[in-house]
Structure formats: structure tokens, C-alpha cells
Design a protein around this motif. Structure first.
Motif, mmCIF file in Angstrom:
data_model
loop_
_atom_site.group_PDB
_atom_site.id
_atom_site.type_symbol
_atom_site.label_atom_id
_atom_site.label_comp_id
_atom_site.label_asym_id
_atom_site.label_seq_id
_atom_site.Cartn_x
_atom_site.Cartn_y
_atom_site.Cartn_z
ATOM 1 N N ALA A 1 -8.958 -31.039 22.327
ATOM 2 C CA ALA A 1 -9.978 -32.032 21.975
ATOM 3 C C ALA A 1 -10.983 -31.436 20.988
ATOM 4 C CB ALA A 1 -10.695 -32.522 23.230
ATOM 5 N N ASN A 2 -11.419 -30.219 21.237
ATOM 6 C CA ASN A 2 -12.363 -29.570 20.329
ATOM 7 C C ASN A 2 -11.749 -29.394 18.939
ATOM 8 O OD1 ASN A 2 -14.900 -28.069 19.776
ATOM 9 N ND2 ASN A 2 -13.439 -26.404 19.445
ATOM 10 N N ASN A 3 -10.506 -28.976 18.882
ATOM 11 C CA ASN A 3 -9.841 -28.800 17.590
ATOM 12 C C ASN A 3 -9.714 -30.128 16.844
ATOM 13 O OD1 ASN A 3 -9.549 -26.060 18.016
ATOM 14 N ND2 ASN A 3 -7.525 -26.238 18.885
ATOM 15 N N CYS A 4 -9.416 -31.206 17.572
ATOM 16 C CA CYS A 4 -9.319 -32.531 16.941
ATOM 17 C C CYS A 4 -10.673 -32.955 16.375
ATOM 18 C CB CYS A 4 -8.835 -33.575 17.950
ATOM 19 S SG CYS A 4 -7.092 -33.422 18.359
ATOM 20 N N ILE A 5 -11.732 -32.744 17.153
ATOM 21 C CA ILE A 5 -13.073 -33.113 16.700
ATOM 22 C C ILE A 5 -13.452 -32.312 15.452
ATOM 23 C CG2 ILE A 5 -15.532 -33.008 17.307
ATOM 24 C CD1 ILE A 5 -14.567 -33.672 20.229
ATOM 25 N N GLU A 6 -13.180 -31.020 15.467
ATOM 26 C CA GLU A 6 -13.489 -30.188 14.308
ATOM 27 C C GLU A 6 -12.696 -30.647 13.081
ATOM 28 O OE1 GLU A 6 -15.904 -27.914 14.000
ATOM 29 O OE2 GLU A 6 -16.483 -28.475 16.031
ATOM 30 N N SER A 7 -11.430 -30.997 13.282
ATOM 31 C CA SER A 7 -10.619 -31.492 12.166
ATOM 32 C C SER A 7 -11.164 -32.798 11.628
ATOM 33 C CB SER A 7 -9.165 -31.684 12.611
ATOM 34 O OG SER A 7 -8.563 -30.452 12.875
ATOM 35 N N MET A 8 -11.554 -33.715 12.514
ATOM 36 C CA MET A 8 -12.102 -35.003 12.086
ATOM 37 C C MET A 8 -13.424 -34.806 11.335
ATOM 38 S SD MET A 8 -11.214 -37.790 15.046
ATOM 39 C CE MET A 8 -11.899 -36.858 16.402
ATOM 40 N N LYS A 9 -14.254 -33.873 11.822
ATOM 41 C CA LYS A 9 -15.505 -33.587 11.137
ATOM 42 C C LYS A 9 -15.240 -33.109 9.708
ATOM 43 C CE LYS A 9 -18.319 -30.870 13.331
ATOM 44 N NZ LYS A 9 -18.899 -29.886 14.251
ATOM 45 N N GLN A 10 -14.277 -32.217 9.558
ATOM 46 C CA GLN A 10 -13.971 -31.678 8.231
ATOM 47 C C GLN A 10 -13.402 -32.767 7.320
ATOM 48 O OE1 GLN A 10 -14.849 -28.532 7.192
ATOM 49 N NE2 GLN A 10 -14.453 -29.543 5.236
ATOM 50 N N ILE A 11 -12.565 -33.636 7.853
ATOM 51 C CA ILE A 11 -12.018 -34.747 7.058
ATOM 52 C C ILE A 11 -13.144 -35.654 6.589
ATOM 53 C CG2 ILE A 11 -10.612 -36.852 7.183
ATOM 54 C CD1 ILE A 11 -8.741 -35.241 9.084
ATOM 55 N N ALA A 12 -14.077 -35.949 7.488
ATOM 56 C CA ALA A 12 -15.217 -36.802 7.121
ATOM 57 C C ALA A 12 -16.087 -36.140 6.058
ATOM 58 C CB ALA A 12 -16.043 -37.127 8.371
ATOM 59 N N LEU A 13 -16.360 -34.846 6.220
ATOM 60 C CA LEU A 13 -17.177 -34.140 5.230
ATOM 61 C C LEU A 13 -16.477 -34.103 3.878
ATOM 62 C CD1 LEU A 13 -18.469 -31.164 7.413
ATOM 63 C CD2 LEU A 13 -19.834 -33.056 6.461
ATOM 64 N N ASP A 14 -15.182 -33.874 3.881
ATOM 65 C CA ASP A 14 -14.424 -33.872 2.616
ATOM 66 C C ASP A 14 -14.452 -35.237 1.956
ATOM 67 O OD1 ASP A 14 -13.819 -31.228 3.086
ATOM 68 O OD2 ASP A 14 -11.761 -31.617 3.768
ATOM 69 N N ALA A 15 -14.326 -36.304 2.765
ATOM 70 C CA ALA A 15 -14.353 -37.662 2.212
ATOM 71 C C ALA A 15 -15.727 -38.008 1.649
ATOM 72 C CB ALA A 15 -13.957 -38.668 3.284
ATOM 73 N N LEU A 16 -16.789 -37.590 2.316
ATOM 74 C CA LEU A 16 -18.136 -37.873 1.859
ATOM 75 C C LEU A 16 -18.471 -37.098 0.575
ATOM 76 C CD1 LEU A 16 -20.054 -37.908 5.246
ATOM 77 C CD2 LEU A 16 -19.616 -39.874 3.742
ATOM 78 N N ALA A 17 -17.832 -35.942 0.418
ATOM 79 C CA ALA A 17 -18.107 -35.116 -0.764
ATOM 80 C C ALA A 17 -17.465 -35.677 -2.022
ATOM 81 C CB ALA A 17 -17.605 -33.696 -0.519
ATOM 82 N N LYS A 18 -16.513 -36.587 -1.881
ATOM 83 C CA LYS A 18 -15.806 -37.140 -3.054
ATOM 84 C C LYS A 18 -16.586 -38.242 -3.712
ATOM 85 C CE LYS A 18 -11.269 -35.868 -1.456
ATOM 86 N NZ LYS A 18 -9.954 -36.246 -1.086
#
Length: 81
Positions: free
Chosen positions: A64-81
Motif C-alpha cells: 500500500a505504501n509503495n502504491c501511494i508513493e507511486s501515485m504521488k510521483q505520477i501526480a507530481l510528474d503530471a502537474l509539472a507538465k
């Protein structure tokens, strides 16, 4: 002439690429090789996931922690575009 393909999907695509190359169809040959490479990458990823290790740990809290961390990174990458 009908050619019989054998082996794994990657093998069959590589055989098709060789035949396409021999028939002077470089774009088809390139597409076949790209497809074979993609299948190989997907197979490697699925084998890694199936081990249940690392980010895909079977412990529920770690997973669960790994999934949350992955989702956070995906969101940050999307917001940076």
C-alpha cells in the motif's frame, strides 16, 4: 508461399522481420523488431512483478505504501507538465 512461424511471440516477430527484410520491406521489418522488443520488455516486467518483491512486496502495508508513493510521483510528474 506460406511460411510457418514457430517459437515464442518474440521469435515469430523476429522471423517475420527477417522475411520482411528479405522482401525489401524495411518499415515492416522495423515494426516487427520493435514489437518483439516490446514483448520482451513486458515479459521481463511481468516476471519481476510476479516475484512479489521490492515495490511489489506481498506485505499489505508495504505494498500500500509503495502504491501511494507511486501515485504521488505520477501526480507530481503530471502537474509539472
Amino acid at each position: 508461399m506460406v511460411k510457418i512461424l514457430s517459437g515464442t511471440p518474440e521469435d515469430r516477430l523476429r522471423q517475420s522481420a527477417a522475411w520482411a527484410h528479405d522482401d525489401n520491406r524495411p518499415l515492416l521489418a522495423s515494426a516487427c523488431l520493435d514489437g518483439a522488443d516490446e514483448i520482451a520488455r513486458l515479459r521481463t516486467a511481468l516476471e519481476e512483478i510476479s516475484k512479489g518483491e521490492g515495490a511489489f512486496n506481498r506485505d499489505q502495508l508495504t505494498f500500500a505504501n509503495n502504491c501511494i508513493e507511486s501515485m504521488k510521483q505520477i501526480a507530481l510528474d503530471a502537474l509539472a507538465k
